[in-house]
Every structure is written in structure tokens, then in C-alpha cells.
Design a protein around this motif. Sequence first.
Motif, short mmCIF file in Angstrom:
data_model
loop_
_atom_site.label_atom_id
_atom_site.label_comp_id
_atom_site.label_asym_id
_atom_site.label_seq_id
_atom_site.Cartn_x
_atom_site.Cartn_y
_atom_site.Cartn_z
N THR A 184 -6.18 1.59 21.12
CA THR A 184 -5.15 2.18 21.98
C THR A 184 -3.78 1.55 21.74
OG1 THR A 184 -6.73 2.75 23.72
CG2 THR A 184 -4.43 2.50 24.38
N ILE A 185 -3.75 0.22 21.71
CA ILE A 185 -2.48 -0.49 21.55
C ILE A 185 -1.92 -0.26 20.15
CG2 ILE A 185 -1.40 -2.76 21.49
CD1 ILE A 185 -3.58 -3.62 23.54
N GLY A 186 -2.77 -0.38 19.13
CA GLY A 186 -2.30 -0.25 17.76
C GLY A 186 -1.77 1.13 17.44
N VAL A 187 -2.54 2.16 17.75
CA VAL A 187 -2.09 3.53 17.46
C VAL A 187 -0.94 3.91 18.37
CG1 VAL A 187 -2.79 5.95 17.42
CG2 VAL A 187 -4.37 4.19 16.61
N GLY A 188 -1.01 3.52 19.63
CA GLY A 188 0.05 3.87 20.57
C GLY A 188 1.40 3.31 20.18
N ALA A 189 1.43 2.12 19.62
CA ALA A 189 2.71 1.50 19.24
C ALA A 189 3.41 2.27 18.13
CB ALA A 189 2.47 0.06 18.80
N PHE A 190 2.66 2.99 17.31
CA PHE A 190 3.29 3.74 16.22
C PHE A 190 4.10 4.93 16.73
CE2 PHE A 190 0.58 1.27 13.44
CZ PHE A 190 1.41 1.10 12.34
N ALA A 191 4.02 5.21 18.01
CA ALA A 191 4.91 6.23 18.58
C ALA A 191 6.36 5.77 18.51
CB ALA A 191 4.52 6.52 20.03
N ILE A 192 6.60 4.47 18.40
CA ILE A 192 7.98 3.95 18.37
C ILE A 192 8.70 4.38 17.08
CG2 ILE A 192 9.39 1.86 18.36
CD1 ILE A 192 7.18 0.59 20.15
N PRO A 193 8.18 4.06 15.88
CA PRO A 193 8.87 4.55 14.69
C PRO A 193 8.86 6.07 14.57
CG PRO A 193 6.80 3.48 14.10
CD PRO A 193 7.06 3.17 15.54
N SER A 228 -3.70 2.32 28.40
CA SER A 228 -4.14 3.70 28.63
C SER A 228 -4.24 4.45 27.31
CB SER A 228 -3.15 4.43 29.56
OG SER A 228 -3.46 5.81 29.61
N ALA A 229 -5.30 5.25 27.17
CA ALA A 229 -5.47 6.06 25.97
C ALA A 229 -4.36 7.10 25.83
CB ALA A 229 -6.83 6.76 26.02
N ASP A 230 -3.64 7.37 26.90
CA ASP A 230 -2.55 8.34 26.81
C ASP A 230 -1.44 7.85 25.88
OD1 ASP A 230 -3.00 10.61 28.99
OD2 ASP A 230 -3.75 8.73 29.79
N ALA A 231 -1.34 6.55 25.66
CA ALA A 231 -0.38 6.03 24.69
C ALA A 231 -0.78 6.47 23.28
CB ALA A 231 -0.32 4.51 24.77
N LEU A 232 -2.06 6.46 23.00
CA LEU A 232 -2.56 6.94 21.71
C LEU A 232 -2.27 8.44 21.56
CD1 LEU A 232 -6.00 6.10 20.15
CD2 LEU A 232 -5.31 8.48 20.39
N TYR A 233 -2.46 9.19 22.65
CA TYR A 233 -2.21 10.63 22.60
C TYR A 233 -0.73 10.92 22.33
CZ TYR A 233 -6.80 10.83 24.88
OH TYR A 233 -8.13 10.68 25.19
N LEU A 238 3.41 13.26 18.70
CA LEU A 238 4.62 13.17 17.88
C LEU A 238 4.37 13.62 16.45
CD1 LEU A 238 6.15 9.83 19.17
CD2 LEU A 238 7.22 12.08 19.30
N LEU A 239 3.17 13.41 15.96
CA LEU A 239 2.83 13.87 14.61
C LEU A 239 2.88 15.39 14.50
CD1 LEU A 239 -0.13 11.45 13.74
CD2 LEU A 239 2.19 11.42 12.78
N ALA A 240 2.75 16.07 15.62
CA ALA A 240 2.91 17.53 15.65
C ALA A 240 4.35 17.91 15.93
CB ALA A 240 1.99 18.14 16.70
N ALA A 241 5.02 17.16 16.81
CA ALA A 241 6.39 17.51 17.20
C ALA A 241 7.36 17.38 16.04
CB ALA A 241 6.84 16.61 18.36
N ILE A 242 7.17 16.40 15.17
CA ILE A 242 8.13 16.17 14.09
C ILE A 242 8.18 17.34 13.11
CG2 ILE A 242 8.59 14.72 12.07
CD1 ILE A 242 7.66 12.32 13.79
N PHE A 270 -7.06 18.54 20.43
CA PHE A 270 -8.47 18.12 20.46
C PHE A 270 -8.61 16.72 21.05
CE2 PHE A 270 -12.58 17.07 18.16
CZ PHE A 270 -13.34 17.96 18.89
N PHE A 271 -7.47 16.03 21.23
CA PHE A 271 -7.46 14.74 21.89
C PHE A 271 -7.05 14.86 23.35
CE2 PHE A 271 -7.43 13.56 17.50
CZ PHE A 271 -8.03 12.31 17.44
N SER A 272 -6.10 15.73 23.63
CA SER A 272 -5.62 15.90 25.00
C SER A 272 -5.10 17.31 25.18
CB SER A 272 -4.51 14.89 25.31
OG SER A 272 -3.92 15.15 26.57
#
Length: 442
Positions: A184-193, A228-233, A238-242, A270-272
Motif C-alpha cells: 500500500t505504502i510503496g505503490v501509493g507513494a508513486f502517485a506523487i511523481p 489505506s488501500a485507497d492510496a494504492l487505488y 492516475l495511470l488512466a487519467a494521464i 477492477f481495483f475500485s
Amino acid sequence: MEATPARLERGSFGPTRVPLSASAVVALTIAYGFAARAHGDELGASLAPFLWDWRPTVGLSALAAAGLLAVGAWTAPRLRAGRVRPAAFAGATLALGLALRLALGSARGGIDGLWSVFQLGHHEAASEYLPALPAFEFGTRFFLDTFAEIGTSLPVHAVGHPPGLLLVLHWLGIDGARGMAALTIGVGAFAIPLTYFLARELLDEHRARAATLMYVFAPSAVLYGATSADALYATVALLAAIPLTLASRAGVLRGRPLALGATALAVASFFSYANLAIGAWCALLAERRAGLRPAALVAVACGLALAAFYALLHVATGYDPIGALQATESVYREGIASRRPYGFWVFGSPVAFLGALGLPIAWFALRSAGARYAPAVALIAVVVIAAVLGFSKAETERIYQFLVPLACIAAAASLPPRWLPAALAVLAAQTLAIELLVYTVW
């Protein structure tokens, strides 16, 4: 890059009417929540409209978080300097954001606080994802084939979302709280870049960096980003929004980004289920940037990609998306959401989202909407539609994690550059206050 509207620079009163009006609604909603609770009315949250509990706690672990917030808020504005290359900026903000999430996640309960919400024995753990993993006993295909039937017997968060995250946990062999927290923490943090990448498409470089820095310090992103898993979501969204945003650049709808974005949106859904709102935001954004026809094409492309993705999944595994939705609806109909009155939460849900964003972000995002800045208008429209249709009653400070980057981009469009240091200081102070004064479950 989309130019910032000139009216945002003139400081006219017109755009300010929107945040002023919204502030009145926020104040009235919060006041009504306090009054209703004092009267004994059941709103479904102890500090409605926020899913928080008043529980002040200050320990030694909070000192490190406070110090990091202070140092980070003081040094972060320097990352806007032209000598800091984009790649270096992205790396530095990722490191700072990750450090803040780890520090705040352990500020109240120590290092164990980073995974306690997933740890069996914690009052929330039984409703989380890990207890659902034994359902894979007979294999992945059997699990997907029977998900709609067994859904109501799974924990609330497992049935409340499509099984994307459960599949990832199963494939990675993660079956413990620490592994779940690391993912959760690792994937969620990549929302920053990724926020920086999206912001560069919608703003000039200076404002794109301001948007990213605000996201790094946004209270809801920091506080829920480690628990929270919502950070991963949010990262998946964002991978879709870009690519969907790139598709409508300069009024020309481009096929490859559109196809990639629509496919990524289907996977994100499929995740949320909430990630579908990204498609609506992108369609509204395309209408504002390029006109009605491109917006319709974005909507059609997303719809076709969703239909194709779930049709192929059904053929390959037997997964029933309609049945899964019905299982989700039945669980929420019988759960706490059924005790949350629509009349209050139609206002309370947006208010909780705005309040947890951080006051500077909420104010300037609304100001950008008042100035008709396309991403801000699209964001407000999505939030209002979701509230009116009752898609979420409470918990939006957590559930709407995927909208926080969009709010920061909207805010950066109208935030005067010289005010960024002060804005980050306010965000840091609000983040620390929430963490130490109230208990947020996640």
C-alpha cells in the motif's frame, strides 16, 4: 501544457465567490453535524461529516513527524528552482512524500501504526482484505467465477471493491499485515511523481511543481497514504487519467493515448469502482478543452473498453461483474451506510473531502473552479454528481484519495506562487493537528 486562465492572475472578486459560498456550506454542515449529535440524532459518524473520533494523543513518536513536517515545509519550495531538473524534482518529492507518510503513519502508535489496521486483532482488520484470501483455496479461476456468489460472505472491504487487489495479494504471496502495508505504502507513494506528470500537461512547469508539492503535504494524502488501500487505488487511477488527458491535448483527440487510457481505466475499475469517476472527469475535461464531440468520443472509448475488459474476463474466468455489483450493493444496504441519512451526507460527503484536502488546497481549487479552469470545473462536477447520486455517504476523506491529485492541480492554477511556502506550512500544521487530535482508523 494548458495555459492558466488570465483571470486567475488578476485577483478579481468573481472567482472568489465560489470558495466563499462553499465555505458557508462547509460551516453550516459542520455546525449541523455537531448540533445533531448533541441532540442525539444518528448520522453514522461520531464527528460527522468526518469519520474521525476525538482522541488527542501526543507521544515521543510525534516529535519526529512534527520535525520532518517543519523541515519539509521549509525546504520544499526550493524544489521549484529551475536548476532542479524534472527527474530530480520527481525523485525528491517522491522521497519526501514517502518519508512524511511513514512518519505520520507512526506518529500516534509507533512503527506498528503503519500496519496495525491490517493486523488481526485490530477492530478494523476483520473488515479488510487479508481475511478474504482463504477464498483462493481452490485457485484463482474458481475464486473469480464464484466471486459474485461468495461476495456477501467476505469482509466489507473485500466485497465492497472488485477483486483486483485481492488477486495482486494472492499472486504476490502477501498474506500478512506488514506485507500489505508495504504494498500500500510503496505503490501509493508513486502517485506523487504521477501527479507531477499529469500537472505538467495541464499547467506550466512552475505551477506543476506547486501542485505536486501541495499533494505531498495534503493531509488526506499523507494520513491515509500509509494506512489505506485507497492510496494504492489513487496511483492506479492516475495511470488512466494521464493518457486520457493527453488524448485531448490542444483540441485534437489522439487515438493511441485514448485507447491506452480507456484500457487503463478498465483495469483501474477492477481495483475500485470509484476509479470510474476518472473517466467522467476526463470526459468533462475534454469537453472544456476540445468540445462536445471529443468528450463524447472519450466517453464512448471508455465505455467500450470497460465492456470489452469485463466480457473477456467473464469468458476467461466466469467472473460476473453485474453479480459482483449486486453483492456490493446488498452489503452496503445492510451496513452502516444505511444508517447515514442522505439529506445530511449529500452535503457532508463533499465537505469531508474538502476539509481533509487541506484548507489552502480546497480554497484555491474552488477559486479555480470559479475562474472556469477546466480541470477544476470537471472535478467539482464529479464530486457534486457523486454526492447527489449517493455513491458515497461519509468516508470521502479516505475513499476520494484518487481525486486529491486533481484537486491539487486545480489549486495550483490559482495559487499565487509567492504564497506556496505559507500554503505548505498551513498544510503541514493541519496534517499534524489531525493526526494528534483525532483518531482516523486508517
